[in-house]
Write an enzyme that holds these catalytic residues in place. Structure first.
Site, mmCIF file in Angstrom:
data_model
loop_
_atom_site.group_PDB
_atom_site.id
_atom_site.type_symbol
_atom_site.label_atom_id
_atom_site.label_comp_id
_atom_site.label_asym_id
_atom_site.label_seq_id
_atom_site.Cartn_x
_atom_site.Cartn_y
_atom_site.Cartn_z
ATOM 1 C CG ASP A 151 -2.082 -1.165 0.978
ATOM 2 O OD1 ASP A 151 -2.806 -0.929 -0.083
ATOM 3 O OD2 ASP A 151 -2.090 -2.013 1.962
ATOM 4 C CG MET B 57 -10.434 0.642 -2.438
ATOM 5 S SD MET B 57 -8.902 -0.088 -1.435
ATOM 6 C CE MET B 57 -9.164 0.228 0.134
ATOM 7 N N GLY C 143 -7.119 -2.090 9.470
ATOM 8 C CA GLY C 143 -7.811 -2.371 10.919
ATOM 9 C C GLY C 143 -9.233 -1.550 10.805
ATOM 10 N N GLY D 220 -9.783 -4.515 2.396
ATOM 11 C CA GLY D 220 -10.081 -3.875 3.405
ATOM 12 C C GLY D 220 -11.003 -4.584 4.386
ATOM 13 N N GLY E 105 -4.763 -7.533 5.667
ATOM 14 C CA GLY E 105 -3.677 -6.763 6.736
ATOM 15 C C GLY E 105 -3.861 -7.155 7.913
HETATM 16 C C1 DX5 Z 1 -6.198 0.357 3.009
HETATM 17 C C2 DX5 Z 1 -5.507 -0.582 2.292
HETATM 18 C C3 DX5 Z 1 -5.510 -1.749 2.778
HETATM 19 C C4 DX5 Z 1 -5.508 -2.243 4.257
HETATM 20 C C5 DX5 Z 1 -5.845 -3.508 4.500
HETATM 21 O O1 DX5 Z 1 -6.055 1.682 2.372
HETATM 22 O O2 DX5 Z 1 -5.590 -0.392 1.012
HETATM 23 O O3 DX5 Z 1 -4.753 -2.655 1.835
HETATM 24 O O4 DX5 Z 1 -4.279 -2.023 4.895
HETATM 25 O O5 DX5 Z 1 -6.006 -3.726 5.753
HETATM 26 P P1 DX5 Z 1 -6.861 -4.606 6.770
HETATM 27 O O6 DX5 Z 1 -7.011 -5.841 6.075
HETATM 28 O O7 DX5 Z 1 -6.496 -4.296 8.253
HETATM 29 O O8 DX5 Z 1 -8.169 -3.667 6.490
HETATM 30 ZN ZN ZN Z 2 -4.650 -1.686 -0.435
#
Ligand code: DX5
Ligand code: ZN
Length: 233
Positions: free
Chosen positions: A36, A138, A146, A177, A198
């Site tokens: 990211d 997204m 998080g 996400g 994440g």
């Molecule tokens: C948010 C990012 C995601 C995020 C995913 O802008 O694009 O990749 O870090 O993290 P989690 O799985 O914790 O939502």
């Molecule tokens: Zn991402």
């Protein structure tokens, strides 16, 4: 249901030792490495740039799935390609000419992805679908790990799945996400085939990574085996 690819987002890794973290998540069964990139302008957070990606490249042979949340994006595409990105995903709002951006990514010999923010309709893909390799839905507003999964995005995943199938092209449908093992199931049922994780991938530290990734895939392996026994694909 297909078993999805898992693309752990290193945003949730320990930034003090990213190389080790990438080696650990790779060994734990990650299919891709999700990176990211945030600029503090397109999204309200700042992460890493091409220099760090270049330094990390030798730590895994898995595809680097680079999610650019920066604007303008066009001036930086070449640097990310040279740094070792395999898939470069951009937001249509990150420049005035999304189609030109996709053309530029392809001209660099990389796979091109388009990312749709929660409020961006699937329709934004109408005149891009014939040229892209990946759609990233997204399921949170971009900027932070998080956050909680926004359920309305399941309808968008379904709509994008229909568009992809209609196109007849080999296009990956990725969700990013708030994805955990339970939500993973809904996403795949709606048509996703790549899941970014994440928090769910990196929670508990390196000794937990293999179980985290196996947990994200577990439902599908079972269902796949089950469906196979019943003789369906
Ligand atoms: C948010 C990012 C995601 C995020 C995913 O802008 O694009 O990749 O870090 O993290 P989690 O799985 O914790 O939502
Ligand atoms: Zn991402």
């Amino acid at each position: 249901m297909v078993t999805p690819l898992i693309s752990p987002s290193i945003l949730s890794a320990d930034f003090a030792c990213l190389g080790e973290e990438i080696r650990a998540i790779d060994a734990a069964g990650a299919d891709w490495i999700h990176v990211d990139v945030m600029d503090g302008h397109f999204v309200p957070n700042i992460t890493i740039g091409p220099g760090v990606i270049k330094a990390l490249r030798s730590h895994s042979a898995k595809p680097f799935d680079v999610h650019l949340m920066i604007a303008p994006v066009d001036p930086f595409l070449e640097a990310f390609a040279e740094a070792g990105a395999d898939i470069i995903t951009v937001h249509p709002e990150a420049g005035p000419h999304a189609h030109r951006t996709v053309q530029a990514i392809k001209a660099l010999g990389k796979q091109a992805g388009i990312s749709l923010n929660p409020a961006t309709p699937a329709k934004a893909l109408d005149y891009l679908i014939d040229d892209i390799d990946l759609v990233l839905v997204m399921s949170v507003n971009p900027g932070f790990g998080g956050q909680s999964f926004i359920a309305s995005q399941l309808r968008k995943i379904e709509a994008v799945r229909k568009m992809i199938d209609k196109s007849g092209r080999d296009i990956r449908l990725e969700v990013d996400g708030g994805v955990d093992a339970a939500i993973a199931r809904s996403c795949v049922a709606a048509g996703a085939d790549v899941l970014v994780a994440g928090t769910a991938a990196f929670r508990g530290g390196p000794s937990a990574y293999a179980a985290n990734i196996a947990g994200l895939k577990a439902n599908f392996e079972y269902r796949k085996a089950n469906e196979h026994r019943k003789g369906s694909a």
